[in-house]
Design an enzyme around this catalytic site. Structure first.
Site, PDB file in Angstrom:
ATOM      1  N   ARG H  91      96.170  12.007   1.145  1.00 38.91           N
ATOM      2  CA  ARG H  91      95.994  12.924   2.559  1.00 38.91           C
ATOM      3  C   ARG H  91      96.922  11.765   3.261  1.00 38.91           C
ATOM      4  O   ARG H  91      97.663  11.953   4.521  1.00 38.91           O
ATOM      5  CB  ARG H  91      94.754  12.757   3.746  1.00 38.91           C
ATOM      6  CG  ARG H  91      94.247  14.425   2.986  1.00 38.91           C
ATOM      7  CD  ARG H  91      95.207  15.419   2.710  1.00 38.91           C
ATOM      8  NE  ARG H  91      94.672  16.460   1.791  1.00 38.91           N
ATOM      9  CZ  ARG H  91      94.663  17.109   0.745  1.00 38.91           C
ATOM     10  NH1 ARG H  91      94.310  16.233  -0.098  1.00 38.91           N
ATOM     11  NH2 ARG H  91      93.610  18.105   0.541  1.00 38.91           N
ATOM     12  N   GLU H  94     100.459  12.054   2.533  1.00 31.56           N
ATOM     13  CA  GLU H  94     101.182  12.881   2.581  1.00 31.56           C
ATOM     14  C   GLU H  94     101.312  12.801   4.059  1.00 31.56           C
ATOM     15  O   GLU H  94     102.397  12.922   4.766  1.00 31.56           O
ATOM     16  CB  GLU H  94     100.084  14.053   2.732  1.00 31.56           C
ATOM     17  CG  GLU H  94     100.749  15.649   2.887  1.00 31.56           C
ATOM     18  CD  GLU H  94      99.988  16.262   2.285  1.00 31.56           C
ATOM     19  OE1 GLU H  94      99.962  16.529   1.345  1.00 31.56           O
ATOM     20  OE2 GLU H  94      99.913  17.542   3.470  1.00 31.56           O
ATOM     21  N   SER H 117     103.539  -5.050  12.015  1.00 33.41           N
ATOM     22  CA  SER H 117     103.334  -6.935  10.369  1.00 33.41           C
ATOM     23  C   SER H 117     102.312  -5.864   9.414  1.00 33.41           C
ATOM     24  O   SER H 117     101.318  -5.332  10.398  1.00 33.41           O
ATOM     25  CB  SER H 117     103.370  -7.681  10.901  1.00 33.41           C
ATOM     26  OG  SER H 117     102.447  -8.801   9.924  1.00 33.41           O
TER      27      SER H 117
END
Lengths: 149, 149, 149, 149, 149, 149, 149, 149, 149, 149
Positions: H91, H94, H117
């Site tokens: 997830r 995604e 960073s």
């Protein structure tokens, strides 16, 4: 047949043995009188180590004879692709992705059509002090080879 | 809407226009007072070019306004993977495959756990004369960043 | 800006123009006084063609000025991977898969640790008559480069 | 059932045993009266070795019976892809990427539509002396097969 | 230069033109007196079509001269990988995944070490009536080639 | 729990045991009264072997009980991709790449929209004598299934 | 039919039009009264933009009707993989590679077996001042969903 | 040489030992006085664990000396790609695919050309109560680095 | 030749035309008296649409003749892989990754060795009301085919 | 430390033990009072099995304590990709490739922008009798989740 170890197994053994012995890469390189990058690359399996140097490293790190034998074998310099995602190594790939085509243009402008050899080649890793934070300076130094039929 | 060109189209146009104008990369870099590797990388689409520099290059190479505009745009520094098989660029990948883990070990030995920055970073391409054949010397120079929580 | 064509577009145009002109690759190679494999590879976009030779080929095949210009450009020798599944080309890959490690062993046995250069390199394609069916004989001929720091 | 070894395990064992025995590939090839490239490829698992030759190699190198058995087995000549990134082998892939389409054009011009067989095929590795540095000469020699319905 | 079309564009044009003309593949094959599988494969860009046959198909389907020219060109038989996931084609890949090693064993048992040629080769597609549902019968028929040095 | 072997381990064991027993695939197929291609595929792990047949093969080849048990297990018919580059198997993939779309067109022309089943399916491997060299004839024979909602 | 533009073409047009209009993303987000990350993602093609908001953006940036129409279309949220190598985006992937399994362990320890929803989800991008250099703070905030049959 | 374990083996051992000991990640983190996400990532092999902390964890979980040694080793932070398909981790990928380019635009708008960073970086995992279902809140917090030559 | 459109172009045109016409998929399906999932899949290029139905859809949506022609063409059902990362589609892939082997076990337990046909097959998409939130119910319904020689 | 087994090793052990015990999946599911698809998926390593159920299955199948422990562990639900080419599983992927975009359109038409949850989700496998051959009916049933900021 006597047991044997592969070059990649030998590399793993050398890494652990070096830490256990409390020896730095620089000390090993000095002991065998070779540049540090060559020494580390060779002990990690990317170059054949000559017999005398392999024996000396074996003694320093307490390696088995089969490991010392593996260090001397001709490597197949194949496939370290999984380690390329390590952040310390990846930054070089990223720099190459960003600057590779520019480096290519400048090599051609300076030298003509050809390449920097990766065989007649040496690499150096150094620290350069800087008030804004010290810097890692890695130099790739290879013979120019022109496309020649 | 006025037509626009992408940064990769702009890069192709710059390459042809530079050859047609008979101008070297070094001359362009000098004209805009920037290091040559930065200049070439930026004109090939890997950095945004400030307005004044973009305009000056546009004038030198006779570029359309939409191309000058594209040079200034923020890049997505994505995907030059197909050019990585070009032999001139590939040798750097090969050197990285052979020496990458050794470079990593030496950075850790000298600096501790961390990386060479590829952002606070510069690269240099130089020729070093050598009686056995001149050499390509490429220096990667980046600030050390330690893993810090 | 005047229109321009890429090197891969130029390669497609050359292939069609050659067939329409009824000219063989051998005749083109002879006209520009270069070996046939170099000539074909260069016209297919793998080498920069010098100005005089590009102009001569342009005249023989009736090419536009932009195509002649493209032939002279420095190539990015990237990515012909899709053509590697063509059966005529694939057989060389298959032979390399079967015999590559053996070739490597024999190079090391004869020359030591190093490579055959693919830059200081030439290739030849010949027919050898044979009562059991004529044979394709392809010779790869490159300078040996030893691993040298 | 008695233990058995795979062909790839046998190849690793042969490589180590050969070095330990101080025997060259050329000596093995001579002993079994086969060309060296065939011999090396077969011992590395790419061809079935006939019983007599396998036994003789087993004796020369002090191999176990299960290894000698493995050498005789019919190979699945699959997948050496990881070794293709070894620089010594990679140069052949690079040459094929650069010259493959040209080789294809010249085969079609000389022979018509068809291929060089990789089955009715032999390969030779030789050294050619050259004042500018000796050269590796690898010859691929296969029967032409025309596309025939 | 006159415009030209690629072999893959020609294939797309042929497919549409055939439907528009209301002509079956079988009728085209009969008109040029060639087996149907060869005819369809060639018109889809996998074989060069001889001039007379290309002209005849051009007339049957009302093709432009540039399309007829493209049909005659030597193909690069590369890359139809995206169509391999079409269910009608995929079933053959699946059958090969399930039975490929068994086919290999039986070829070696019957013929010895070697292959079925895919060059000296023909394929047939037929319907076999069956009370449980008619069957698709596809025959691969190629010359055996033994591994021969 | 008693030790067990996987179906792929069982396949490797069967291959070695068959050679050691000096038994042909044809003899095994005859002994269990099954077609040879089915027999070989099943013993290589692509089909569950019924208990009686598995026991009989176990007796012929001297297999351990755990191997006989593995032969009966329901297979996951996954992933033989690495063996697809074996030249004997690859030629079928190549033929499919060249002729697959043509086979698809002819199936649709003869049967309408649908597929050849790879489940209600059989394959045959035969030798056909030919004065120009005997031929490998492989027949794929599957029930036609039309796309039906 | 009237011409139409795809959502990815619309995204490219919006990016250029925004720069030409001298408008910030924040100003656009404020104008349509939506959070900035949602606004930018939606205008780059990852969410359907409601009609009123699309029209308002169209007016602000001088977009054609077909672009405004495209902004409203339901997206297929597929494939931005090539942009994942951009260094600004890549750092998030790297952080996920390093910390992903740890995040998973802590979610399970705190919530049990389940996931953070990426649908009932919002993201925030903020600057946090810091004497050692300001920081980028990106917050992923999604509803916990437990595995529930 | 004494036996050793790899960092990935150590990670597997730690995961099982923690469950057997009935200890939570939070308790381990508290015991060594480190943030929980750092602690879990480090014990899963993504950071070197200092000697004192490694020893303490070893005592809490009853780990062998070789495991404690492995926890201290410098990691190669490579390759967790197979775990990226786990739904709990996926997830985040995604969300990054959907919002990555938007995050990039907003970073550039707020900070200019540069990156967050991933080295000078921390991550936090928290629960936020919500009447519509509690939420997982993950914060990525890294120092901004501007592209600086 | 008259211009033509590909099936994937036709799919894009249908999607836009449907929105512009303010017509739902359900209305189109009802108009041509076909199930909605079949109708949408067919109009998106996955099935040939019979002439009458194609004409009727063309009239409803104001499609050009070339689009109507494309809808009728036999598809190559290849390659929608890029859309598989869309979250709405991906969840089905994820469910298949998690439950696929379990589904396989249960099919074999209930039916024996064989498959669910994807050709003699239909799919249904429905809403099921639920106080905890309505549910998407997708039913895959295919004829069982047993492995039969 | 006591030995442990991974969840994938446990899955292999369960599969063999179930066959040896002559127990069906349905009987195991009934014994632990769970739906069969959940039970099989969990025992194959895709869900943590609660302690009581794991112990009961361990008793039914005679599993070692370490296997029972592994069944309870939190899974990383990663990577079953190699089993996706099994024909019984592949047909679901194929159906998803053909119908996935249509399912997506119909979900959006019925529910708006969002997804079917794969977490708040259940699956059912059933046999439906049919005079033309019984049918496999697999139902995917998940809560609709709308895109909600």
């Amino acid at each position: 047949m006597e047991p044997f170890v592969s070059k990649s197994e030998a590399a793993e053994i050398v890494k652990v043995a070096r830490v256990r012995a409390g020896t730095s890469w620089a000390e090993i390189a000095e002991a065998i009188d070779r540049p540090a990058p060559w020494t580390v690359a060779a002990l990690l399996g990317q170059h054949p180590v000559p017999q005398a140097e392999a024996a000396q490293v074996g003694q320093m790190l307490g390696l088995d004879a089969a490991v010392v034998e593996a260090l001397q074998a001709q490597p197949t310099r194949a496939g370290l692709e999984e380690s390329l995602s390590d952040p310390t190594i990846y930054r070089f790939s990223e720099a190459l992705a960003v600057y590779g085509p520019a480096i290519k243009e400048l090599i051609h402008e300076e030298f003509g059509d050809g390449i920097m050899s990766a065989i007649n080649f040496k690499v150096d890793v150094a620290r350069r002090e800087d008030p804004d934070g010290d810097r890692v300076v890695v130099t790739f130094d290879g013979k120019f080879l022109d496309y020649r039929w």
